[in-house]
Enzyme design. Structure first.
Site, PDB file in Angstrom:
ATOM      1  N   SER A   1      44.963  46.168  46.089  1.00 30.25           N
ATOM      2  CA  SER A   1      44.626  46.898  47.313  1.00 30.25           C
ATOM      3  C   SER A   1      45.898  47.341  48.049  1.00 30.25           C
ATOM      4  CB  SER A   1      43.740  46.048  48.223  1.00 30.25           C
ATOM      5  OG  SER A   1      44.431  44.890  48.645  1.00 30.25           O
ATOM      6  N   HIS A   2      47.055  46.780  47.695  1.00 33.70           N
ATOM      7  CA  HIS A   2      48.323  47.209  48.302  1.00 33.70           C
ATOM      8  C   HIS A   2      49.305  47.760  47.276  1.00 33.70           C
ATOM      9  CE1 HIS A   2      46.666  44.703  51.548  1.00 33.70           C
ATOM     10  NE2 HIS A   2      47.225  45.608  52.299  1.00 33.70           N
TER      11      HIS A   2
ATOM     12  N   ASP B   1      40.294  46.327  50.595  1.00 27.66           N
ATOM     13  CA  ASP B   1      39.227  45.830  49.712  1.00 27.66           C
ATOM     14  C   ASP B   1      37.888  46.495  50.018  1.00 27.66           C
ATOM     15  OD1 ASP B   1      40.783  44.136  48.112  1.00 27.66           O
ATOM     16  OD2 ASP B   1      40.777  42.584  49.657  1.00 27.66           O
TER      17      ASP B   1
ATOM     18  N   GLY C   1      48.861  31.836  46.402  1.00 19.98           N
ATOM     19  CA  GLY C   1      50.023  32.453  45.751  1.00 19.98           C
ATOM     20  C   GLY C   1      50.070  32.233  44.248  1.00 19.98           C
TER      21      GLY C   1
END
Lengths: 343, 343
Positions: free
Chosen positions: B53-54, B194, B312
């Site tokens: 999404s980024h 999203d 992460g």
């Protein structure tokens, strides 16, 4: 102490009268006068502000902890000046609030001079609400953020068993035309004190707050307290924030993680022996219009989209009411407090 | 640029090849070479790490924004050294990432000297993931926290209409025997990107993510994007954190609140014109065992209670995979990117 019986079964006290009664209780159970005054005012303020889970409800826990020898009510905190923006306090197995009080003047001086300062408290016991630790900075025109870890009772999102504490985050910021903006939120779905209160009243909790001793979802507060555990708020996000609180309040202070202390040799001990971190920022260093005017504008816009209650509004309403009419406690509670004070 | 077609409809690129392609796109749409390199590497890193999404998904938004004249792709950020722990940057209507890059060496120096330092970026556009801004500090042994506000699309808990942005919080901390602990969470129930991706795929969202233009709960991402709004994560708690992000990222930097900018004269503009705050702490100033060993111990215990995936972890797994085998994009996307790069 002046207590006016206002109707059957209830008594109304002034803030000073309640604080003085609580101070007697702490003194009678072995704290120094400094510690007694700090904790009594903290606890009376929570009761005054309607934060009942951190008001006089906590007194029996303080007393049994002091009796157990788990905490040092006479501890004298040691302030360590580490860098232009970094202060540490060894609370020496005492309470966190006197440790903060001891470091506060230097912390404010550093924040104003460096623009930001951090206070790392370790070897400390925090058994109170967190907002009273940050709110006073906002009255000084500063922005404050604090985190404290507690004791294993929250299951990390995606894990099977509890590890984190309820690990609250509190924040305070000044605003131009009103009381500071203050919030204090447990990163657990519900505060531990509220589970205890629900258990005492025999009430069910909303869904999604906790699990029983088998890890199954339950709405029964007793099942949570007896071998069960809480869940983080907001799923993996609240869980990540709770993990951050462990890192900031314990790893970054030299304090215990929520799972590291062992009070099994101190029956009656209730206060988590961990750490606390505070970050204080001087917004006069910021560019543009004054921070307090900007925060006022945000509040104005929040009301504009239909928000009726800001975080902290209920507390301020309760505070005004208490300051005007006194703090109301039921007679049984008053009698219990007087007995603990030896009156 | 070397792109290996590995199977029908998909291409695999190295990180450098993707970053170089993206850099060409930025340069061709009027950014300076400094800005082009910074944004290209940021965007390629998100794609490499599986943060789709980024990743390249954002490129058309960057391009239409640059074309609209809303952002200055040539802006040279001005760093202001305010106090021993306080740095400001006027991003001069440019992107936030070059502003952070310009201030970074001095920010690290201040954090190491004062123990803590804050960077207040204003007049900036942030259109990327937030974790790339904090992760590098953890590789330097520092703890970093960042917040950025965005654009009105989240209804404060208890309000009727949207006001806040998706307002993410990102955190990074070093650990002894592994990759840093890093998380990046939108304070909205779901990230805006999203919702756009779900709308593109025609998928429904889980319940509780947003409301339609009448303020009614909806699972349709298009209804959210077309006049609807998002909800905060975790009810009043996520809402309080989102409010805090507005105060820290806008009021404390001199930047715009999420509701303050007006891009109606710039059709195609997508990048919120707000502010960003970073707080960097030097954990070597802490008492006790080294921070990285303590954070390692927390991770060990988190695994011990059954947590399989740390915040992460997925990113690091995707990163390793991409570094080994390259970054896979479908041919249509590659063709689109090449066209934007003028190839």
């Amino acid at each position: 102490m002046s207590a006016l019986s206002d109707h059957a079964g209830a008594c109304t006290l002034s803030f000073d009268a309640l604080a003085s009664l609580l101070e007697q209780i702490f003194l009678r159970h072995g704290t120094s006068s400094e510690v007694a005054r700090t904790l009594a005012e903290n606890c009376a303020a929570a009761e005054r502000d309607g934060a009942h889970s951190h008001g006089v409800f906590r007194i029996p826990g303080y007393v049994s902890t002091l009796k157990s020898g788990w905490v040092d009510g006479q501890a004298v905190p040691v302030v360590e000046d580490v860098a232009s923006g970094f202060l540490r306090v060894d609370a020496c197995n005492g309470f966190a609030q006197p440790a903060l009080a001891a470091a506060r003047p230097l912390l404010i001086e550093k924040a104003r001079s460096a623009g930001i300062a951090v206070l790392a408290i370790r070897n400390s016991h925090h058994f109170a609400a967190l907002w009273p630790d940050v709110e006073p900075f906002a009255y000084e025109g500063l922005v404050a953020l604090s985190v404290v870890n507690s004791m294993t009772c929250v299951v990390p999102h995606g894990a099977d068993r509890p590890l984190f504490g309820t690990n609250p985050i509190a924040f305070a910021a000044p605003r131009a035309d009103g009381e500071p903006i203050v919030f204090d939120l447990a990163t657990s779905a519900i505060a531990h004190g509220d589970v205890q209160i629900a258990a005492g009243k025999g009430e069910l909790l909303p869904p999604g707050m906790g699990v029983d001793s088998l890890g199954q979802p339950t709405r029964d507060p007793k099942a949570i307290l007896e071998g069960g555990a809480l869940l983080p708020f907001g799923g993996h996000k609240g869980s990540a924030l709770s993990m951050m609180v462990e890192l900031l309040a314990a790893a970054l202070t030299g304090g215990n993680f929520s799972f590291e202390f062992d009070w099994s040799n101190h029956p009656g001990a209730k206060t988590p022996w961990t750490g606390q971190l505070l970050i204080v920022i001087d917004p006069s260093k910021a560019a543009g219009q004054s921070f307090a005017e900007r925060s006022q504008e945000l509040v104005r816009q929040m009301h504009g989209v239909g928000l009726r209650r800001l975080p902290g509004d209920r507390r301020h309403r309760e505070r005004s009411k208490s300051n005007e009419r006194g703090i109301t406690l039921d007679e049984q509670t008053i009698a219990q407090l007087r007995a603990l004070a030896g009156q």
